[in-house]
Design an enzyme around this catalytic site. Structure first.
Site, PDB file in Angstrom:
ATOM      1  N   SER A   6     -60.598   7.372 100.383  1.00  0.00           N
ATOM      2  CA  SER A   6     -60.503   6.125 101.131  1.00  0.00           C
ATOM      3  C   SER A   6     -61.910   5.603 101.439  1.00  0.00           C
ATOM      4  CB  SER A   6     -59.674   6.337 102.410  1.00  0.00           C
ATOM      5  OG  SER A   6     -59.322   5.103 102.991  1.00  0.00           O
ATOM      6  N   GLU A  63     -57.590   2.671  93.656  1.00  0.00           N
ATOM      7  CA  GLU A  63     -56.440   2.745  94.559  1.00  0.00           C
ATOM      8  C   GLU A  63     -56.788   1.939  95.799  1.00  0.00           C
ATOM      9  OE1 GLU A  63     -56.113   4.421  97.743  1.00  0.00           O
ATOM     10  OE2 GLU A  63     -58.252   4.869  97.824  1.00  0.00           O
ATOM     11  N   HIS A  82     -53.560   6.648  99.067  1.00  0.00           N
ATOM     12  CA  HIS A  82     -52.861   6.698 100.355  1.00  0.00           C
ATOM     13  C   HIS A  82     -51.368   6.920 100.115  1.00  0.00           C
ATOM     14  CE1 HIS A  82     -56.662   4.659 101.130  1.00  0.00           C
ATOM     15  NE2 HIS A  82     -56.525   4.961 102.401  1.00  0.00           N
TER      16      HIS A  82
END
Length: 307
Positions: free
Chosen positions: A111, A209, A278
């Site tokens: 992330s 992502e 995620h």
């Protein structure tokens, strides 16, 4: 680039926990730490992990001190991020990358941590790991066993073989691509552009992502990567999980339409559907190692990230 692989973990080793972005949920972090202890590891928590400075886990200097401290500490064999969030890129310019070169260790997160993955790899040549974090993933009560299983790759060198036995995969552009695997969170990759840490995708397999981004935002970011040459430079594109990236208005392209548009513009082998990001489960993998993606077999093989 001559990738530097960190040494594997052994039971009894000490791992360091840091929060280079946002403050973690403490209950989840405690459960995540218990998981590491169940693996036979000792745990050392950074001095400032519990600090709260708005959306940051302490001021920049405090988070930087924890980061440097774990790489300097000879007892610590791996540095694992408690969670992501916001603000990791704020400390990238102050990091001592020569220190990392002299003390190569396992570094694990995803992330917002994508900025550090990119900076560390390109400045220090260290292989890092894109994987689920303690408070935001492992410490949750519904964490999938496959997410936890990913940590086992830190104890024994082994290749990751990803097929449809893990999740359904969809080929967007046919072909075979071989190269170093790089990437991570799309928002963070875009934020490196024009900086000293700009993502290098030349002849590399690019993983993307994201989370909580509407298709229009994904469109804007993919367009920026495309115009910067990053999609064309890549030898292949891996589409990870785009969690809750749905339109919040009636007039919108779908996420699938947006991603397909840019992948087809790039005309590089591409597969979507990888449970990386995620999501639950979240399949961990090393960044900076060689990998091969074959669309005919719907298969991704990634080299081990440790020695």
């Amino acid at each position: 680039m001559n990738a530097v692989k960190p040494k594997r973990l052994k039971k009894g080793d000490t791992v360091g926990i840091i929060a280079p972005a946002s403050p973690p949920n403490q209950e989840n972090l405690d459960r995540g730490i218990a998981f590491l202890k169940d693996l036979g590891l000792n745990v050392k928590v950074g001095n400032h992990v519990s600090r709260v400075n708005g959306y940051l886990a302490g001021c920049d200097q405090e988070r930087l001190e924890d980061f440097h401290g774990m790489f300097t500490d000879p007892e610590v064999k791996a540095v694992i991020c408690a969670c992501g969030g916001f603000g990791t890129g704020r400390i990238a310019e102050q990091i001592d990358y020569e220190l990392i070169k002299k003390n190569p260790k396992i570094f694990w997160g995803y992330s917002d941590i994508t900025f550090l993955h990119t900076a560390i790899r390109q400045q220090s040549e260290l292989v890092t790991f894109h994987g689920p974090m303690l408070a935001s993933d492992i410490g949750k009560e519904d964490t999938h066993p496959l997410s936890k299983e990913g940590f086992l790759q830190l104890f024994e060198p082994s290749s990751l073989v990803y097929t449809e036995q893990i999740s359904p995969l969809e080929v967007l552009v046919d072909g075979v691509a071989r190269g170093e695997i790089v990437g991570g969170n799309l928002s963070l990759l875009v934020s490196t552009l024009g900086t000293a840490f700009e993502i290098d995708t030349k002849d590399k397999l690019l993983l993307i992502e994201d989370v909580n981004e509407e298709p229009r935002s994904v469109d804007r970011m993919l367009n920026q990567l495309y115009l910067a040459g990053k999609l064309k430079d890549a030898c292949g594109i891996l589409i990870g999980d785009f969690c809750d990236c749905t339109p919040k208005r009636n007039l919108s392209l779908s996420l699938e339409e947006v991603i397909t548009h840019y992948v087809q513009l790039a005309q590089k082998p591409a597969i979507k559907g990888f449970m990386m990001g995620h999501c639950n489960p979240h399949i961990a993998l090393p960044l900076g190692v060689q990998a091969c993606m074959n669309t005919n077999e719907k298969k991704l093989i990634v080299d081990s990230g440790i020695l």
